[in-house]
Motif scaffolding. Structure first.
Motif, mmCIF file in Angstrom:
data_model
loop_
_atom_site.group_PDB
_atom_site.id
_atom_site.type_symbol
_atom_site.label_atom_id
_atom_site.label_comp_id
_atom_site.label_asym_id
_atom_site.label_seq_id
_atom_site.Cartn_x
_atom_site.Cartn_y
_atom_site.Cartn_z
ATOM 1 N N MET A 30 0.728 -1.225 -0.038
ATOM 2 C CA MET A 30 0.038 0.031 -0.073
ATOM 3 C C MET A 30 0.944 1.295 0.152
ATOM 4 S SD MET A 30 -2.639 -1.323 -0.405
ATOM 5 C CE MET A 30 -2.694 -3.030 -0.531
ATOM 6 N N SER A 31 2.172 1.137 0.287
ATOM 7 C CA SER A 31 3.166 2.284 0.223
ATOM 8 C C SER A 31 3.578 2.328 -1.197
ATOM 9 C CB SER A 31 4.209 2.195 0.982
ATOM 10 O OG SER A 31 3.383 2.337 2.405
ATOM 11 N N GLY A 32 3.313 1.249 -2.092
ATOM 12 C CA GLY A 32 3.939 1.321 -3.690
ATOM 13 C C GLY A 32 5.231 0.444 -3.495
ATOM 14 N N ALA A 33 5.502 -0.310 -2.288
ATOM 15 C CA ALA A 33 6.691 -1.098 -2.277
ATOM 16 C C ALA A 33 6.416 -2.423 -2.674
ATOM 17 C CB ALA A 33 7.096 -0.793 -0.650
ATOM 18 N N LYS A 34 7.656 -2.960 -3.391
ATOM 19 C CA LYS A 34 7.851 -4.252 -3.489
ATOM 20 C C LYS A 34 8.332 -5.078 -2.300
ATOM 21 C CE LYS A 34 10.662 -7.482 -6.333
ATOM 22 N NZ LYS A 34 9.834 -8.866 -6.563
ATOM 23 N N PRO A 35 7.407 -6.091 -1.728
ATOM 24 C CA PRO A 35 8.000 -6.465 -0.372
ATOM 25 C C PRO A 35 8.941 -7.400 -0.660
ATOM 26 C CG PRO A 35 5.310 -6.833 -0.723
ATOM 27 C CD PRO A 35 5.837 -6.284 -1.982
ATOM 28 N N LEU A 36 10.196 -7.214 0.285
ATOM 29 C CA LEU A 36 11.306 -8.217 -0.145
ATOM 30 C C LEU A 36 11.387 -9.306 1.062
ATOM 31 C CD1 LEU A 36 13.810 -5.450 -1.135
ATOM 32 C CD2 LEU A 36 12.603 -6.900 -2.339
ATOM 33 N N TYR A 37 11.290 -8.713 2.331
ATOM 34 C CA TYR A 37 11.939 -9.454 3.639
ATOM 35 C C TYR A 37 10.889 -9.387 4.611
ATOM 36 C CZ TYR A 37 16.158 -9.519 0.982
ATOM 37 O OH TYR A 37 17.198 -9.485 -0.258
ATOM 38 N N LEU A 38 10.548 -10.409 5.218
ATOM 39 C CA LEU A 38 9.560 -10.212 6.542
ATOM 40 C C LEU A 38 10.500 -10.779 7.970
ATOM 41 C CD1 LEU A 38 5.987 -11.520 5.581
ATOM 42 C CD2 LEU A 38 7.057 -9.177 5.304
ATOM 43 N N SER A 39 10.056 -10.169 8.857
ATOM 44 C CA SER A 39 10.413 -10.716 10.209
ATOM 45 C C SER A 39 9.282 -11.647 10.844
ATOM 46 C CB SER A 39 11.163 -9.894 11.131
ATOM 47 O OG SER A 39 9.977 -8.971 11.494
ATOM 48 N N LEU A 40 9.629 -12.580 11.795
ATOM 49 C CA LEU A 40 8.532 -13.568 12.193
ATOM 50 C C LEU A 40 8.603 -13.461 13.599
ATOM 51 C CD1 LEU A 40 6.039 -15.295 11.433
ATOM 52 C CD2 LEU A 40 7.588 -17.042 11.433
ATOM 53 N N SER A 41 7.970 -13.023 14.432
ATOM 54 C CA SER A 41 8.145 -13.061 15.946
ATOM 55 C C SER A 41 7.027 -13.479 16.507
ATOM 56 C CB SER A 41 8.566 -11.754 16.508
ATOM 57 O OG SER A 41 8.680 -11.903 17.906
ATOM 58 N N ILE A 42 6.863 -14.713 17.312
ATOM 59 C CA ILE A 42 5.983 -15.590 17.787
ATOM 60 C C ILE A 42 5.905 -15.487 19.402
ATOM 61 C CG2 ILE A 42 4.465 -17.551 17.750
ATOM 62 C CD1 ILE A 42 5.310 -18.036 14.982
ATOM 63 N N ILE A 43 4.826 -15.242 19.959
ATOM 64 C CA ILE A 43 4.477 -15.316 21.384
ATOM 65 C C ILE A 43 3.545 -16.373 21.759
ATOM 66 C CG2 ILE A 43 3.715 -14.230 23.519
ATOM 67 C CD1 ILE A 43 4.108 -11.352 22.311
ATOM 68 N N LEU A 44 4.136 -17.607 22.287
ATOM 69 C CA LEU A 44 3.342 -18.772 22.306
ATOM 70 C C LEU A 44 2.958 -18.770 23.911
ATOM 71 C CD1 LEU A 44 5.983 -20.728 20.559
ATOM 72 C CD2 LEU A 44 3.688 -20.453 19.828
ATOM 73 N N VAL B 113 4.737 -17.684 27.211
ATOM 74 C CA VAL B 113 4.532 -16.877 28.317
ATOM 75 C C VAL B 113 3.766 -18.237 29.115
ATOM 76 C CG1 VAL B 113 4.313 -14.835 27.706
ATOM 77 C CG2 VAL B 113 2.426 -16.282 27.276
ATOM 78 N N ASN B 114 3.582 -18.211 30.431
ATOM 79 C CA ASN B 114 3.017 -19.265 31.191
ATOM 80 C C ASN B 114 1.231 -19.454 30.469
ATOM 81 O OD1 ASN B 114 4.673 -17.435 32.758
ATOM 82 N ND2 ASN B 114 4.778 -19.198 34.000
ATOM 83 N N HIS B 115 0.934 -20.720 30.904
ATOM 84 C CA HIS B 115 -0.369 -20.889 30.537
ATOM 85 C C HIS B 115 -1.503 -19.912 31.247
ATOM 86 C CE1 HIS B 115 -3.824 -23.154 29.167
ATOM 87 N NE2 HIS B 115 -4.257 -23.157 30.278
ATOM 88 N N GLY B 116 -2.344 -19.126 30.397
ATOM 89 C CA GLY B 116 -3.255 -18.127 30.788
ATOM 90 C C GLY B 116 -2.768 -16.883 30.792
ATOM 91 N N GLN B 117 -1.432 -16.697 30.476
ATOM 92 C CA GLN B 117 -0.913 -15.220 30.190
ATOM 93 C C GLN B 117 -1.017 -14.693 28.976
ATOM 94 O OE1 GLN B 117 3.008 -15.171 32.334
ATOM 95 N NE2 GLN B 117 1.741 -15.480 34.457
ATOM 96 N N ALA B 118 -1.401 -15.519 27.836
ATOM 97 C CA ALA B 118 -1.596 -14.921 26.545
ATOM 98 C C ALA B 118 -2.635 -16.253 26.063
ATOM 99 C CB ALA B 118 -0.468 -15.008 25.735
ATOM 100 N N ASP B 119 -3.219 -15.786 24.913
ATOM 101 C CA ASP B 119 -4.353 -16.806 24.291
ATOM 102 C C ASP B 119 -3.831 -17.280 23.157
ATOM 103 O OD1 ASP B 119 -6.518 -18.038 23.869
ATOM 104 O OD2 ASP B 119 -7.907 -16.365 23.015
ATOM 105 N N LYS B 120 -3.266 -18.701 23.414
ATOM 106 C CA LYS B 120 -2.757 -19.283 22.339
ATOM 107 C C LYS B 120 -1.547 -19.134 21.685
ATOM 108 C CE LYS B 120 -6.608 -22.285 21.365
ATOM 109 N NZ LYS B 120 -7.659 -22.556 20.636
ATOM 110 N N LEU B 121 -1.685 -18.012 20.459
ATOM 111 C CA LEU B 121 -0.363 -17.294 20.075
ATOM 112 C C LEU B 121 -0.701 -16.193 19.480
ATOM 113 C CD1 LEU B 121 0.639 -17.993 16.662
ATOM 114 C CD2 LEU B 121 -0.062 -20.244 17.422
ATOM 115 N N PHE B 122 0.287 -15.122 19.487
ATOM 116 C CA PHE B 122 0.083 -13.717 18.894
ATOM 117 C C PHE B 122 1.521 -13.854 17.836
ATOM 118 C CE2 PHE B 122 -1.659 -12.516 23.331
ATOM 119 C CZ PHE B 122 -2.552 -12.614 22.837
ATOM 120 N N ILE B 123 1.445 -13.271 16.857
ATOM 121 C CA ILE B 123 2.500 -13.225 15.916
ATOM 122 C C ILE B 123 2.631 -11.791 15.531
ATOM 123 C CG2 ILE B 123 3.128 -13.848 13.501
ATOM 124 C CD1 ILE B 123 1.717 -16.356 13.459
#
Lengths: 334, 334
Positions: A81-95, A130-140
């Protein structure tokens, strides 16, 4: 190896390394990611775009996609949407401790497939637990880097009086798909999320009209919020016609049942383009040639009346002001 | 405006825009962030570094810092450990409904102060809100972009037999500070987190020795895990001497009480450098001139014995193998 996520998977030690090697690298491997240094290194030159989004959609699997596909498409689309050609992504997961590893595997495979479709590489990542109950399944979180061709200058502040407003397809599909899955609603025609990478569509319309003024994907807050952002950033009025806005019958029926206005419901594979009038038909034709734009339509234009406001000519005739979403329609939709 | 976070702050609509304008922009404003488009745009040319980290530390405020300072320093340090000069960060926050806005404000101000200290700008961001009970207060992701000078080639895979191992200061401060705050432990000498941006320190030692082989900040998993990563990535042995590793008396006492080995406790303002022997004294001298490196010490060297292993000569004389952290010592430490 345990079949659920343990706190030790987030320790930075042995189990963290195992998780990277057994779950992430087999799907996402590339020469930059494989080095496993603190940063990924790449060469670039020119005008670059940088964006970030965290994804907290609930449930993590829904008709038409899952949080993995969403996280790749959402960030690819923000770059596009900025007119950019996407090249690289990072991926950070909270489980969350206790998440079945099979669910994580499924999501990593979705990330792989969506990245392959968009033609981008995941080159750096992070995992926390994070401990059970401190997040809901996973966030990315995915952040992304893209490159902008010389001459492209797209911003929500660039709309000019007389410009045409083009929408790339039906609205509300993603919001209704997630909502129906979450609440266990059944419709006679199931609604699927439109979650898709739009970078190739954007590349095609930029070839047809390199001077597109505004592009945005109407995600949270829906079409109405995106149009209001354009109206405010560009200090112009925007007039749209309700009966030109494509909405699937099943989505319209679900919205009526639930008391939603489709213009506020989230999309994850649609864009709004604002283009000079002489380019509108060219851009529309190009959009329709792409599978993700086949239901595209010109839905309105930019005017000098009501600067900062969006006005919709309703099907019944009278016009009304369509404000930005106020309150929260559907929490955790993306 | 409510004095706690509401779901509507994550709607993408009015309250989301209010939050950006009232809480984030006043502290973090710069010409790139202010545009509020889908991506931030910048010019760059050369060899770039890209990294990401999510921060889930509990509690969010601890002696010596908070999750905001941690999120900036952690990502600045990951860029620095690749020999990059950090330029731009993204900031993506997942908020729990009900979080006091005053706490968010405090954290945004910490982000501002840490970014100013490191000399980086936050140029793009995102905010999501999840229902009360679906996350613990707030999680932050920062991703970052830096630029690497020609000739710099730093990787965990570059350690060579004979190289010296230099540690920039005392270990275990961050882990013990967070742990003591979380568990309400009181020590006669309070332990503060070492959380700090190391980019200027790295810039100074790279001037002294442009060909530093390896750099890494021993965060989760501690010094022992970082040394094991180097040993594995470079397929060399690493020998360190326990009595050369600086540990504050208060941290040592806390570790003894809690049954921890300081070499596994997290740091957030320390680095390990592996350098060729002829440069070791120069690099050590430069480190000691920087406030964040004043307790630096040469703690060991790279050997051809036991490739892939870390061996520690203990204070009592005999040597032992120091493995990577196995299990989880301190969940949610960063």
């Amino acid at each position: 190896m345990s079949d659920v996520i343990l706190l030790a998977h987030g320790s930075g030690g042995k189990l963290s390394h195992d998780l990277v090697k057994k779950t992430f690298l087999p799907s996402l491997a590339n020469t930059m990611l494989n080095k496993l240094d603190d940063s990924a290194i790449f060469e670039a030159s020119g005008c670059l775009a940088f964006t970030t989004d965290s994804y907290v959609v609930n449930p993590i699997f829904f008709p038409g996609g899952d949080i993995g596909r969403l996280a790749v498409c959402g960030t690819v689309n923000d770059l596009s949407m900025s007119g950019a050609k996407p090249l690289y992504l990072s991926l950070s997961i909270i489980l969350e401790e206790g998440l079945p590893l099979s669910e994580l595997d499924h999501i990593v495979k979705s990330v792989k497939a969506a990245a392959a479709e968009a033609g981008v590489n995941i080159i750096t990542g992070d995992t926390k637990v994070v401990n059970h109950g401190q997040a809901d399944k996973l966030f990315i979180n995915t952040s992304g880097i893209g490159i902008i061709s010389p001459g492209v200058d797209i911003s929500g502040a660039n709309a000019k009086v007389g410009d045409k407003v083009i929408l790339s397809g039906t609205i509300g599909d993603h919001g209704i798909a997630v909502m129906s899955q979450r609440e266990g609603l059944k419709f006679s025609v199931p609604v699927e999320s439109d979650c898709a990478p739009l970078n190739k569509l954007v590349c095609q319309i930029l070839k047809a009209s390199p001077r597109i003024h505004c592009l945005r994907d109407p995600t949270r807050g829906g079409l109405a919020t995106t149009l209001n952002e354009f109206a405010t950033q560009s200090n112009v009025g925007i007039m749209v016609e309700e009966d030109k806005i494509p909405v699937k019958e099943s989505v319209r029926a679900a919205c009526e049942l639930l008391g939603f206005d489709p213009v506020y419901v989230a999309n994850e594979g649609k864009l709004v383009a604002i283009v000079k009038p002489s380019d509108a038909d060219k851009v529309l034709a190009k959009m329709k040639q792409n599978n993700y734009g086949r239901n595209a339509a010109i839905i309105g234009e930019v005017s000098d009346a009501h600067p900062g406001k969006v006005v919709m000519k309703t099907k019944l005739g009278p016009s009304r002001i369509v404000d930005m979403l106020s309150g929260e329609l559907l929490p955790r939709i993306c």
